[in-house]
Write an enzyme that holds these catalytic residues in place. Sequence first.
Site, PDB file in Angstrom:
ATOM      1  CG  LEU A  51      -3.155  10.657  34.701  1.00  0.00           C
ATOM      2  CD1 LEU A  51      -3.260  12.328  35.089  1.00  0.00           C
ATOM      3  CD2 LEU A  51      -4.341  11.070  33.860  1.00  0.00           C
ATOM      4  CB  CYS A  52       0.109   9.053  28.866  1.00  0.00           C
ATOM      5  SG  CYS A  52       0.595   9.647  26.973  1.00  0.00           S
ATOM      6  CG  PHE A  53       1.054  13.405  29.309  1.00  0.00           C
ATOM      7  CD1 PHE A  53       1.914  14.577  29.236  1.00  0.00           C
ATOM      8  CD2 PHE A  53      -0.161  13.775  28.824  1.00  0.00           C
ATOM      9  CE1 PHE A  53       2.247  14.732  27.371  1.00  0.00           C
ATOM     10  CE2 PHE A  53       0.112  13.413  27.278  1.00  0.00           C
ATOM     11  CZ  PHE A  53       0.979  14.540  26.587  1.00  0.00           C
TER      12      PHE A  53
END
Length: 275
Positions: free
Chosen positions: A152-154
């Site tokens: 996940l990017c976040f």
Amino acid sequence: MAVVSLTCYLLPYMEADGAANMALDEALLERVAAEPGAGYLRTYGWSPATLSLGYFQDLDEVAADPRWRDAPLVRRATGGGAIWHDRELTYSLALPADHRGSQPGPWLYRAVHASIGAELRARGLDARARSEAGPHAPPAGAASGRPDRPFLCFTDRDPEDIVAASSKVVGSAARRRAGAVLQHGSILLRRSERAPELPGICDLIEADPRPEAWAGPIARCVAAALDLTLVDPGGPLVGSLHERACALEQAVYRDPAWTGRRSPTARRRAAARDG
């Protein structure tokens, strides 16, 4: 030499599914590459909520986490980690090759994020680039336990990501073509039930959680930071962009071969395993 403001067409806020959203972003990049006289800026939402994979991510990673197995899915033309687009606002900016932001390097990323961070601080949230956040910054490194970047990017940690209360709330990615650039990014507004580990802005301060309430302020602060003069594109221009986007949507973003493509690293691993 004085900076000359670039005309930038501001498209109205809209909601669409993943394939339609990604196709329109690519149509904007095509347009500024072919017709460099103006830029394009838009904000949008996702309906239904959708998981977008980065260009180099492998589809096998989706199946590794049960929460994504029945989620709507699209692959971006930009890199980076996967994003669960739910209760957030996405911005998209396309600039021609002769704008400063199209030059290789971090200037555009930093300028856009600095403008959004300033807007958030004006609303009472202590939000700033991770590189400036000091002891309140999230720790570097992948939280997933994998030796490479997290899924996940976040949950990833780039020095220029915007963080608040030890959580990443703004992240972006870019793609270049013929010297032009497309940069789009996600602004988390509220925690999603599928990703409760990721709080949004409105979980941290009292603010309107509707994406459309943020669309205008975000567009204006980005335009001001980049010396863009926002203008109405008019119906015919919007229509021609959507016509091209519809073609890209069917040819690329709804094609299972595009969504299921494997990264060069995964292909090498598979070849070694099968050989």
